[in-house]
Write a protein that holds these residues in place. Structure first.
Motif, PDB file in Angstrom:
ATOM      1  N   PRO A  22       0.737  -1.220  -0.107  1.00  0.00           N
ATOM      2  CA  PRO A  22      -0.090   0.111  -0.018  1.00  0.00           C
ATOM      3  C   PRO A  22       0.619   1.333   0.059  1.00  0.00           C
ATOM      4  CG  PRO A  22       0.116  -0.835   2.262  1.00  0.00           C
ATOM      5  CD  PRO A  22       0.706  -1.926   1.283  1.00  0.00           C
ATOM      6  N   THR A  23       1.963   1.008   0.543  1.00  0.00           N
ATOM      7  CA  THR A  23       2.854   2.608   0.605  1.00  0.00           C
ATOM      8  C   THR A  23       3.625   2.996  -0.734  1.00  0.00           C
ATOM      9  OG1 THR A  23       4.793   1.201   1.461  1.00  0.00           O
ATOM     10  CG2 THR A  23       3.198   2.037   2.910  1.00  0.00           C
ATOM     11  N   ASN A  24       3.844   2.128  -1.683  1.00  0.00           N
ATOM     12  CA  ASN A  24       4.596   2.237  -2.809  1.00  0.00           C
ATOM     13  C   ASN A  24       3.717   2.056  -4.147  1.00  0.00           C
ATOM     14  OD1 ASN A  24       4.361  -0.548  -2.576  1.00  0.00           O
ATOM     15  ND2 ASN A  24       6.512  -0.808  -3.468  1.00  0.00           N
ATOM     16  N   ARG A  25       2.483   2.393  -4.026  1.00  0.00           N
ATOM     17  CA  ARG A  25       1.415   2.654  -5.010  1.00  0.00           C
ATOM     18  C   ARG A  25       0.376   3.514  -4.875  1.00  0.00           C
ATOM     19  NH1 ARG A  25      -0.812  -3.295  -5.779  1.00  0.00           N
ATOM     20  NH2 ARG A  25      -1.730  -2.286  -7.747  1.00  0.00           N
ATOM     21  N   VAL A  26      -0.062   4.154  -5.932  1.00  0.00           N
ATOM     22  CA  VAL A  26      -0.992   5.199  -5.745  1.00  0.00           C
ATOM     23  C   VAL A  26      -1.961   5.421  -6.900  1.00  0.00           C
ATOM     24  CG1 VAL A  26       0.609   7.002  -7.112  1.00  0.00           C
ATOM     25  CG2 VAL A  26      -1.096   7.718  -5.185  1.00  0.00           C
ATOM     26  N   THR A  27      -3.206   5.425  -6.601  1.00  0.00           N
ATOM     27  CA  THR A  27      -4.297   5.626  -7.504  1.00  0.00           C
ATOM     28  C   THR A  27      -4.540   7.318  -7.888  1.00  0.00           C
ATOM     29  OG1 THR A  27      -5.421   3.599  -7.043  1.00  0.00           O
ATOM     30  CG2 THR A  27      -6.694   5.221  -8.046  1.00  0.00           C
ATOM     31  N   LEU A  28      -4.443   7.506  -9.337  1.00  0.00           N
ATOM     32  CA  LEU A  28      -4.588   8.874  -9.620  1.00  0.00           C
ATOM     33  C   LEU A  28      -5.848   9.205 -10.677  1.00  0.00           C
ATOM     34  CD1 LEU A  28      -0.827   9.486 -10.713  1.00  0.00           C
ATOM     35  CD2 LEU A  28      -1.822   9.903  -8.874  1.00  0.00           C
ATOM     36  N   ASN A  29      -6.681   9.831 -10.177  1.00  0.00           N
ATOM     37  CA  ASN A  29      -8.008   9.909 -10.688  1.00  0.00           C
ATOM     38  C   ASN A  29      -7.981  11.210 -11.776  1.00  0.00           C
ATOM     39  OD1 ASN A  29      -9.279   7.799  -9.257  1.00  0.00           O
ATOM     40  ND2 ASN A  29      -9.254   9.287  -7.366  1.00  0.00           N
TER      41      ASN A  29
END
Length: 524
Positions: free
Chosen positions: A515-522
């Protein structure tokens, strides 16, 4: 056997007899030298000391069975050498293609006992040394032909060799300030005894060198591990005052790990420089990665401080040398040894590893939430994090890979890089990547590009990069391409991970979690 750089394709110098060759009894006797050369050459490679350029002479450490060839006192001047095994490299040995080798075993199969010379009015140092020895302990009669005369005769041929050890005790010169005598050629010192002046028991020091695997056979990185003295014998590399006290100290035998490489050191006597007449000073005892044991003399001062050990060395002890003193006593020696367990590859752990010494720094990262800067662009932040949980204090480059992992709820017009909602873009990372993926990455700040695909003009779904200052955040963009064609909205999942080899490797898809090294961009 020849030197350690002997042709590795044959592992020994033995040349077999040609067909029809007449052999002498000596030739037949030497055939066993082939096996000896092969075995000792393999050991020579395994125990080779790259710093000194020769195979390592020494004895194995106690591994739950025996303390190989250790010398112990049996009376005031009596001693016993325990059974055991060691190896000696003798550069002066005369060899030929049949052997014997220069790297030979020392085998003590029954205890060796004896006594030192009598006291003689002043103290002295004596040393006990061993040398390889071997004899043919089984022979048989064979018919052999003399190649010169052609006459066949019966000769006794050696069939088996037994290895043993030859012991030599060297009596030192008695003196008010005695020094140990020199080790005879072809021998290795295993014990050192300080014999008192007129009566009483000798004080024994274990001076066996340690037989260790060479650096090329050790799995721990040769520069990344912390520097320490392995746990084991409490006296390992201990610095002790002499008795009677003098301006000398003894460094007991032991091992040290320096920049990831473990090596052994024999018992060593060091002379401390004469004291200043008016000011105190502090000296430093150290061992170096090149096998040396030495002392750095401090600077006399009203409030003295110890000198640094210097590069490729670690400190063992500080010695306080008061003004005008003429002896070193135990109370003025401060032990500085760092003691840690040694477990091979498992020793690479937080707190015991110099992460800034790794070829590719052992660094993780946290990907922080992004912000949509315009209709088609999102920025996000990568924060390097070191294993102790803090940013690294000394800037070193750290390598990463970032990837657009998935596109979710994408409402754009389908293209060859958009096969519908939730499609994995990794399949498009190849020579046929084309020029128009839906979403691409772009460096913004604190980033040096490692590799890009020139076909997409520095933009691609996967990007390799170096964070040039790992104490600061790095910034990247995700850009939506060609909105006149694609348009619409969607969510992009970006994953970032540290790289062992930033160009050629990366984790499998199953490993891309966390969870700390991925991100969701909307994108809206």
């Amino acid at each position: 056997m020849a030197d350690s750089d002997l042709d590795l394709s044959r592992l020994g110098g033995r040349v077999n007899a040609d067909t029809g060759m007449n052999l002498t009894a000596t030739d037949v006797d030497r055939i066993g030298g082939m096996a000896l050369q092969t075995i000792t050459h393999l050991m020579e490679l395994m125990h080779f000391d790259a710093d000194q350029g020769v195979p390592i002479t020494g004895f194995p450490r106690d591994v739950n069975d025996r303390d190989h060839c250790i010398v112990t006192a049996t009376s005031d001047l009596g001693y016993s050498v325990a059974t055991g095994f060691g190896m000696l490299y003798d550069s002066a040995a005369t060899v030929d293609e049949f052997g014997p080798a220069r790297y030979l075993p020392i085998v003590v199969d029954v205890p060796l006992t004896g006594s030192l010379a009598a006291h003689n009015g002043q103290p002295r140092w004596d040393i006990v040394c061993l040398a390889p020895a071997y004899v043919s302990d089984q022979s048989a009669s064979r018919n052999v032909k003399n190649p010169s005369t052609g006459v066949t005769s019966v000769a006794s041929i050696g069939q088996r060799t037994r290895f043993s050890a030859a012991i030599q005790v060297v009596t030192g010169t008695a003196s008010a300030t005695p020094s140990p005598p020199s080790v005879p050629a072809g021998h290795v010192e295993i014990g050192r005894a300080l014999v008192p002046a007129t009566s009483g028991a000798a004080t024994w020091h274990d001076s066996r060198p340690v037989l260790e695997l060479g650096a090329l056979y050790k799995s721990i990185p040769a520069h990344a591990c912390a520097d320490f003295v392995p746990l084991g014998d409490s006296g390992e590399l201990e610095v002790v005052a002499q008795s009677p006290a003098a301006m000398r100290v003894d460094v007991r035998r032991g091992r040290a790990v320096i920049h990831g490489t473990m090596r052994g050191y024999p018992t060593t006597t060091l002379t401390v420089a004469a004291a200043d007449a008016a000011l105190d000073r502090i000296d430093l005892v150290k061992v170096g990665s090149n096998g040396t044991v030495g002392i750095e003399t401090g600077t006399p001062a009203a409030t003295p401080s110890a000198p640094a050990p210097g590069g490729n060395a670690i400190a063992l002890a500080e010695i306080l040398v008061p003004a005008s003193t003429t002896t070193v006593i135990s109370g003025r020696i401060t032990d500085l040894r760092v003691r840690e367990p040694y477990h091979g590859t498992t020793h690479l752990q937080a707190g015991t590893t110099h992460f800034d010494r790794l070829d590719t720094p052992a660094v993780g990262c946290v990907v922080l939430a992004g912000t949509q800067t315009n209709t088609n662009t999102h920025t996000f932040t990568v924060q390097p994090v070191w294993p102790n949980g803090d940013d690294h204090s000394t800037p070193v480059s750290a390598k990463f890979c970032a990837e657009v992992l998935d596109v979710v709820n994408d409402t754009t017009t389908a293209t060859d890089y958009d096969e519908g909602s939730g499609q994995d873009l990794r399949k498009y990372l190849g020579p046929d990547i084309g020029t128009d993926p839906d979403y691409v990455l772009k460096p913004v700040s604190n980033i040096t590009m490692e590799s890009v695909d020139s076909a997409v003009d520095f933009f691609a779904p996967r990007m390799y990069f170096t964070v040039t200052d790992p104490t600061a955040q790095a910034h990247l963009e995700v850009r939506r391409r060609n909105t006149s064609v694609h348009g619409g909205t969607g969510s992009v999942i970006v994953h970032v991970w540290p790289m062992g080899d930033p160009i050629n490797t990366g984790p499998s898809p199953a490993a891309m979690v966390g969870p700390t090294n991925r991100v969701t961009l909307n994108f809206t």
